[in-house]
Design a protein around this motif. Structure first.
Motif, PDB file in Angstrom:
ATOM      1  N   TYR A   1      38.240 -53.292 -13.358  1.00  0.00           N
ATOM      2  CA  TYR A   1      37.934 -51.739 -13.172  1.00  0.00           C
ATOM      3  C   TYR A   1      39.438 -51.341 -13.908  1.00  0.00           C
ATOM      4  O   TYR A   1      40.135 -51.495 -14.432  1.00  0.00           O
ATOM      5  CB  TYR A   1      38.388 -51.732 -11.569  1.00  0.00           C
TER       6      TYR A   1
ATOM      7  N   ILE B   1      35.359 -43.731  -4.697  1.00  0.00           N
ATOM      8  CA  ILE B   1      36.744 -43.433  -4.552  1.00  0.00           C
ATOM      9  C   ILE B   1      37.498 -42.749  -4.267  1.00  0.00           C
ATOM     10  O   ILE B   1      38.507 -42.564  -3.423  1.00  0.00           O
ATOM     11  CB  ILE B   1      37.394 -44.284  -5.703  1.00  0.00           C
ATOM     12  N   LYS B   2      37.082 -41.615  -5.079  1.00  0.00           N
ATOM     13  CA  LYS B   2      37.629 -40.252  -5.537  1.00  0.00           C
ATOM     14  C   LYS B   2      37.688 -39.927  -3.294  1.00  0.00           C
ATOM     15  O   LYS B   2      38.166 -39.223  -3.015  1.00  0.00           O
ATOM     16  CB  LYS B   2      37.368 -38.992  -6.500  1.00  0.00           C
TER      17      LYS B   2
ATOM     18  N   SER C   1      41.801 -45.424 -11.648  1.00  0.00           N
ATOM     19  CA  SER C   1      40.368 -44.368 -10.811  1.00  0.00           C
ATOM     20  C   SER C   1      39.526 -45.045 -10.551  1.00  0.00           C
ATOM     21  O   SER C   1      38.880 -44.306  -9.449  1.00  0.00           O
ATOM     22  CB  SER C   1      40.204 -43.608 -11.939  1.00  0.00           C
ATOM     23  N   GLU C   2      39.515 -45.991  -9.820  1.00  0.00           N
ATOM     24  CA  GLU C   2      38.277 -47.065 -10.079  1.00  0.00           C
ATOM     25  C   GLU C   2      38.965 -47.511  -8.741  1.00  0.00           C
ATOM     26  O   GLU C   2      37.941 -48.645  -8.211  1.00  0.00           O
ATOM     27  CB  GLU C   2      37.386 -47.642 -10.741  1.00  0.00           C
TER      28      GLU C   2
ATOM     29  N   LYS D   1      32.895 -49.093  -9.105  1.00  0.00           N
ATOM     30  CA  LYS D   1      32.707 -48.165 -10.415  1.00  0.00           C
ATOM     31  C   LYS D   1      32.211 -46.586 -10.356  1.00  0.00           C
ATOM     32  O   LYS D   1      32.063 -46.754 -10.981  1.00  0.00           O
ATOM     33  CB  LYS D   1      31.713 -48.986 -11.634  1.00  0.00           C
TER      34      LYS D   1
ATOM     35  N   SER E   1      33.463 -43.844  -9.356  1.00  0.00           N
ATOM     36  CA  SER E   1      35.192 -43.181  -9.502  1.00  0.00           C
ATOM     37  C   SER E   1      34.837 -42.253  -8.140  1.00  0.00           C
ATOM     38  O   SER E   1      35.751 -41.655  -7.798  1.00  0.00           O
ATOM     39  CB  SER E   1      35.442 -42.384 -10.349  1.00  0.00           C
TER      40      SER E   1
END
Ligand code: GLU
Length: 398
Positions: free
Chosen positions: A88, A258-259, A91-92, A253, A255
């Motif tokens: 990873y 995640i954001k 940012s992931e 994966k 992102s």
């Protein structure tokens, strides 16, 4: 006062409710033995505490990036590479105030009205309520002792449909301590491949607490083709005896996902505690001997508890492969107590109240985890207390 409609959908976490009640009884002078808490009884290792003290002295007492410090994110990325053979980038991954908070943010970011989330039961108490808080629909798949309380490919197939948005897998499991093998995960993956809209959420918080030859495998290891829709949840609470520090994390994966979780966090809690993040960085980068020491201790207690439980009339307990809980079938014991007029209702709530009120042992009824006629006890407590608790349970059911 009129509360929001949403409050009618959820209840207080049952594990926390039992813990709070038992602790209150203890403060009032009761000799209750608390086997309800899902937290290691060990102290946080010294080098981790020192890292927190250093962080305070060095003035790391300000806001950090909402999604966590770069140092901790790098430590998480290194952990995935070292322990899980997964790659990873920073940012992931996102850091939150405990694994529980990561799951909450994830469900808020992913689930909307009518989206179905498959939850194999017995499940950790908070999954269904967190799905409801996201306006989703928990789809509970009952798993029994016959399949070691694990979901089978067939049961998964029957639960999936075009409204399914996610499934939550938890191995080693809270409450059962069961671990999915690589083959079992591969068989589930073979079904999930045909449902490309479904995210696979894996709660790996008990990853390091494994017994005998049990091995930890994430579904991403056996089905890399699913990697883009796997979200891994983990944290330092259980492996490093850091429950109170509240540091968990998620990796995906995707992102953008995640954001989105970071956006939710930035609008709600902001960053997790800066000092706890420094401590967690040391935990993940540092010396791992404390994990081994705790694991050995849990394994010894597990053997003792399961052996004793299975000698008690009316109780059936499968040996676990990890975590620090014994989840046992007490249907026969409930029946016996009911027939003898010692409990008024034939269920595990009456059973656990009976043990608490008359024998001063606090456990969590299985129905809190979606399976009646069972009980969870935690053996994250010292051997002397465990011995006394088991003597009491034996006495209660003889
Ligand atoms: N996860 C632990 C348990 O199951 C801690 C309490 C909670 O947050 O549920 O007991």
């Amino acid at each position: 006062m009129s509360l929001s409609q949403r409050m009618s959908l959820i209840k207080e976490s049952p594990t926390i409710a039992v813990m709070t009640l038992a602790q209150k009884l203890k403060r009032e002078g009761s000799d209750v033995i608390i086997l309800a808490a899902g937290e290691p009884d060990f102290d946080t290792p010294e080098h981790i505490k020192k890292a927190a003290i250093t962080a305070i002295i060095d003035g790391k007492t300000k806001y950090t990036a909402a999604g966590g410090t770069i140092e901790l994110k790098q430590a998480i990325v290194a952990k995935f590479r070292r322990d899980n053979n997964l790659e990873y980038t920073t940012s992931e991954v996102i850091v939150s105030a405990g694994g529980k908070h990561s799951i909450y943010n994830l469900l808020q970011a992913l689930i909307g009205e009518g989206d179905e989330v498959i939850i194999p039961a017995p499940y950790w108490v908070s999954y269904p309520d967190m799905v409801l808080l996201a306006d989703g629909k928990p789809v509970i798949v009952d798993c029994t002792i016959a399949t070691n309380y694990k979901i089978t490919p067939n049961a998964l197939k029957q639960a999936l449909n075009n409204k399914t948005k996610a499934i939550i897998l938890n191995s080693p499991s809270n409450p059962t301590g069961m671990v999915y093998t690589a083959q079992e995960l591969r068989a589930l993956a073979d079904i999930l491949i045909s449902y490309p809209q479904v995210y696979i959420i894996t709660d790996d918080i008990y990853e390091h607490i494994l017994f005998g030859d049990a091995k930890f495998v994430n579904i991403a290891n056996v089905a890399p083709e699913l990697l883009n829709r796997i979200v891994i949840i983990n944290g330092v609470s259980k492996a490093y005896a850091m429950t109170g520090w509240r540091i968990g994390y998620a990796a995906s994966k995707d992102s953008k996902l995640i954001k989105a979780m970071e956006t939710i966090q930035s609008q709600s809690t902001s960053n997790p505690c800066s000092i706890a993040q420094a401590a967690a960085t040391e935990a993940l980068n540092g010396d791992f001997s404390s994990i081994l020491m705790m694991k050995e201790s849990f394994q010894k207690r597990h053997e003792y508890v399961v052996t004793r439980l299975n000698k008690i009339k009316g109780i059936k307990c499968l040996p676990a492969q990890g975590a620090f809980y014994s989840f046992f079938d007490c249907s026969e014991a409930i029946n016996n107590l009911y027939t003898a007029g010692k409990i008024n209702q034939k269920n595990d709530l009456a059973f656990s109240n009976y043990l608490l009120n008359n024998y001063l042992v606090a456990g969590v009824p299985g129905s809190a985890f979606g399976l009646d006629n069972h009980m969870r006890i935690s053996y994250a407590t010292n051997m002397q207390e465990l011995e006394t608790a088991l003597n009491r349970i034996e006495h209660a059911l003889c």
